[in-house]
Design an enzyme around this catalytic site. Structure first.
Site, PDB file in Angstrom:
ATOM      1  N   THR A  78       0.786  -1.264   0.123  1.00  0.00           N
ATOM      2  CA  THR A  78      -0.027  -0.003  -0.131  1.00  0.00           C
ATOM      3  C   THR A  78       0.843   1.047   0.015  1.00  0.00           C
ATOM      4  OG1 THR A  78      -1.824   1.185   1.260  1.00  0.00           O
ATOM      5  CG2 THR A  78      -0.282  -0.006   2.728  1.00  0.00           C
ATOM      6  N   HIS A 136       2.391 -12.951  13.105  1.00  0.00           N
ATOM      7  CA  HIS A 136       3.499 -13.598  13.920  1.00  0.00           C
ATOM      8  C   HIS A 136       3.235 -15.056  13.756  1.00  0.00           C
ATOM      9  CE1 HIS A 136       5.947 -10.843  16.174  1.00  0.00           C
ATOM     10  NE2 HIS A 136       4.914 -10.040  16.193  1.00  0.00           N
TER      11      HIS A 136
END
Length: 164
Positions: A78, A136
């Protein structure tokens, strides 16, 4: 792209993809945001990727994207930089495992080496921030930091004109 960032979360596991399909966030002004996917981006030159980004942006803003233009990109880029952003932290769109944001590039004073003796001088250079939000379950912070170090190394001093 490092393998674990070219993955999707599937249930309790991680599906690592063979091909690199890269999502590109496209702003639709006040109408929201869509993420068309550049298929097999890993095997394309920068010129071709830039052309596809432009084509997708035009089609997205004209409401002409097809369903198969969307989805299947495990990683998104982005670019809020044109809005003058300093530092953004985008949110991952699951099942993706990461999103990279490029913020506004502006002239800033930086220290540059003057010789091999450890001396520096101040210079004004274009500087921008790149941030990475990551899952994660796919990677840890050290892995993500190494990926960002590669992004930095590959972008600094690169002769982009030779790639176009």
């Amino acid at each position: 792209m490092r393998a674990a960032l070219n993955a999707s979360v599937r249930g309790d596991g991680l599906l690592v993809h063979r091909d690199v399909h890269l999502g590109i966030a496209v702003d639709l002004d006040a109408e929201g945001l869509v993420v068309p996917v550049i298929r097999s981006a890993g095997g394309k030159r920068l010129r071709r990727i830039a052309q596809e980004v432009s084509e997708y942006a035009v089609r997205a803003r004209a409401g002409r994207l097809r369903a198969d233009d969307l989805g299947g990109g495990p990683f998104t880029i982005t670019n809020p930089g044109p809005y003058g952003t300093l530092l953004t932290v985008p949110i991952i769109n699951h099942p993706q495992v990461a999103i990279l944001a490029t913020d506004h590039v502006r002239p800033r004073p930086v220290a540059v080496p003057t010789n091999g003796g450890g001396e520096y001088a101040a210079a004004v250079r274009p500087v921008g921030n790149v941030t990475l939000s990551f899952d994660h379950r796919a990677v840890d912070g050290a892995y993500a930091a190494r990926f960002l170090a590669e992004v930095r190394k590959n972008s600094e001093g690169r002769d982009r004109d030779s790639e176009f």
